[in-house]
Enzyme design. Structure first.
Site, PDB file in Angstrom:
ATOM      1  N   HIS A  81       0.822  -1.220   0.000  1.00  0.00           N
ATOM      2  CA  HIS A  81       0.000   0.000   0.000  1.00  0.00           C
ATOM      3  C   HIS A  81       0.857   1.272   0.000  1.00  0.00           C
ATOM      4  CE1 HIS A  81      -3.909  -2.046   0.949  1.00  0.00           C
ATOM      5  NE2 HIS A  81      -3.103  -2.937   1.482  1.00  0.00           N
ATOM      6  N   ASN A 154     -10.322  -2.832   2.793  1.00  0.00           N
ATOM      7  CA  ASN A 154      -9.989  -2.887   1.367  1.00  0.00           C
ATOM      8  C   ASN A 154     -11.255  -2.658   0.541  1.00  0.00           C
ATOM      9  OD1 ASN A 154      -7.229  -3.342   1.361  1.00  0.00           O
ATOM     10  ND2 ASN A 154      -7.386  -5.564   1.206  1.00  0.00           N
ATOM     11  N   TYR A 364       0.912  -4.160  12.030  1.00  0.00           N
ATOM     12  CA  TYR A 364       0.854  -2.745  11.639  1.00  0.00           C
ATOM     13  C   TYR A 364       1.693  -1.849  12.554  1.00  0.00           C
ATOM     14  CZ  TYR A 364      -2.497  -4.015   8.084  1.00  0.00           C
ATOM     15  OH  TYR A 364      -3.080  -4.585   6.972  1.00  0.00           O
TER      16      TYR A 364
END
Ligand code: HEM
Length: 511
Positions: A81, A154, A364
């Site tokens: 991303h 998404n 993350y």
């Protein structure tokens, strides 16, 4: 050691507390140009040298600092991303869902929370084309009174895999070849045809929805099962959907390729310009709800991210609207440095036991400690509305460091706690938690339904076959054969059509 004076501490505290508002304007109160140390400089292009033509001087701090800072402008891009665009906006509760969740930001109709959204492609580098065939990231940070709630969604309702250990390997196959540094169709399809649980995602990706016209014209999906929980201990499984109010609009394979050449930043530009002219895009939020008892009876594991929940059995329930209405002032500070994570989750919403989601809860913040540094949550755009965690101290770029407050549980300065009234409510046994990695016939059922759905729209089955054929024709014959077999299992006619179209493309390539 001299402690900071109270005025310095409170200045930092004020900065920290205000930080979520926006990152705007210059760092400086001066109107005149200076070095980064605040020393006035007459001419930014001048440099010091010996005489008129001699060597330059080490004492020229301004020049040295310009060169040194320039060389350090890049930080690691997101490992996935990397290319994206974002904006601020507002999330408003439009329907009562207090029977489902105790989340404070959802506790009354009309309640508004500020949001930051970042859209992205997945596989390409930060300079890659916006119109590449790829799922789109749809990451939302909701600044709530009980901390940040991040929806790291998404544009596809399912994902390629259900085993978190496959993620790095899968991503490698979609990126560049380690030797040639080129994208490699054989590697791409070799992975997908040997990990056929991805087939439902491929039905989306290779339809024209794999190339959305713009970020404004696509939906967003949690994909994962989450839990909406109540303080009284009850909970339901949920999936969240964000439906574009602009209508879904897509590009054909050829239009997307054309735009990639003509304007590779098209969707970034489209988002910025729409908001700039006041054409603020919005999405309606829905939730699908499944009780724990229903989950026990459901045909698929609710923790299997490769499956959707049929909407006729689990209808979409509307609960909110998100509108984007403000562009960032500074892309790097506010969008590149934004750190979204499914682990930012507020009381009343909980992660399910989906193993991919569980892995993401770790991955993350781990990525962001590397990408942005250990104090990434102090970067204004990431900073929650309220934060008090004085045991996390120091580290690189500790802007707010809790001044002289104790860095342990001091009996002299006891902390204040706000209790979160939640009850244990998870049963870690039962059919709903059973999970299989082995690909079975039933893993193809939803792909078959998707194929039939494409058939309801003029030309969409043809486009799907074409979109795969022009890509797959570049792959090794063995891989092509295995891929045809995979689509035979979706629908025999589809498999045959794909075989014929792809082999025609192979012939066309060889002449
Ligand atoms: C095991 C599975 C996964 C792993 C390990 C993983 C890991 C990552 C990592 C490391 C990043 C970069 C984060 C950063 O540096 O800020 C990222 C970004 C992202 N991922 Fe995942 N991911 C996984 C699956 C998913 C799934 C299933 C979704 C959507 C349902 C998703 C959506 C996103 C989005 C939207 C971003 C970009 C966030 C932004 O705009 O900053 N990922 N992922």
């Amino acid at each position: 050691m001299r402690l900071p004076s109270p005025s310095v501490v409170s200045a930092f505290t004020t900065f920290f507390a205000c930080a979520t508002a926006t990152v705007q304007g210059s760092n400086s109160g001066h109107s005149f140009y200076t070095t980064s140390g605040g020393v006035p400089v007459n001419d930014p292009t001048a440099f010091q040298r010996v005489g008129r033509n001699g060597p330059i001087l080490l004492q020229d701090t301004h020049l040295i600092e310009q060169l040194a800072h320039f060389a350090r402008e890049r930080i690691p891009e997101r490992v996935v991303h990397a290319k994206g665009a974002g904006a601020y906006g507002v999330f408003e509760v439009t329907e009562d869902i207090t029977d489902l969740t105790s989340a404070a930001f959802l506790d009354q109709i009309g309640k508004k929370s500020r949001v930051l959204v970042r859209f992205s492609t997945v596989g390409g580098e930060s300079g890659s084309a916006d119109t590449a065939r790829d799922p789109r990231g749809f990451a939302i940070k909701i600044y709530t009174e009980e901390g940040n709630e991040d929806w790291v969604f998404n544009s596809t309702p399912v994902f390629f895999l259900r085993d978190p250990s496959k993620f790095p390997l899968f991503v490698h196959t979609q990126k560049r070849d380690p030797q040639t540094h080129l994208k490699n169709a054989t590697v791409f399809w070799d992975y997908l045809s040997t990990n056929q649980e991805s087939v439902r995602q491929l039905m989306h990706l290779f339809s024209d929805r794999g190339t959305p016209f713009s970020y404004r014209h696509m939906d967003g999906f949690s994909g994962h099962t989450f839990k909406f929980a109540k303080h009284n201990g009850t909970y339901n499984y949920v999936k969240i959907h964000l439906k574009t109010d602009q209508g879904v609009r897509t590009l054909t394979n050829e239009e997307a390729g054309d735009l990639a050449g003509k304007n590779s930043d098209w969707t970034t530009q489209d988002l910025f310009e729409a908001i700039q002219r006041g054409d603020n895009p919005s999405w309606t939020a829905y939730v699908q709800v499944m009780s724990p008892e229903q989950a026990e009876q459901f045909r698929y594991s609710v923790f299997d991210l490769t499956k959707t929940w049929p909407e006729d059995q689990f209808p979409l329930r509307k609960f909110g609207k998100m509108t984007l209405n403000q562009n960032p002032e500074n892309f790097f500070a506010e969008i590149e440095q934004a750190a979204f994570s499914p682990s930012n989750i507020v009381p009343g919403i909980e992660p399910s036991a989906d193993p991919v989601l569980q892995a993401r809860l770790f991955s993350y913040p781990d990525s962001q400690r590397y990408r942005l540094g250990v104090n990434f949550n102090q970067i204004p755009v990431n900073c929650p509305m309220h934060v008090n965690n004085p045991f996390q101290r120091d580290g690189h770029f500790a802007i707010h460091n809790y001044g002289a407050a104790p860095n342990y549980m001091s009996s002299f300065h006891p902390l204040v706690y706000r209790s979160v009234p939640t009850k244990e409510h998870e049963e870690w046994v039962g059919k709903a938690t059973l999970f299989s990695s082995v690909v079975e016939d039933k893993d193809f059922e939803q792909a078959t339904e998707e194929w039939a759905y494409l058939g309801t729209m003029e030309g969409q089955q043809r486009n799907f076959v074409h979109n795969i054929a022009v890509h797959l024709c570049n792959a090794h014959p063995e891989v092509r054969k295995r891929t045809y077999g995979m689509f035979d299992r979706v629908d025999a006619q589809l498999g045959q059509w794909l075989r014929e179209e792809t082999e025609k493309e192979v012939v066309a390539l060889s002449v």
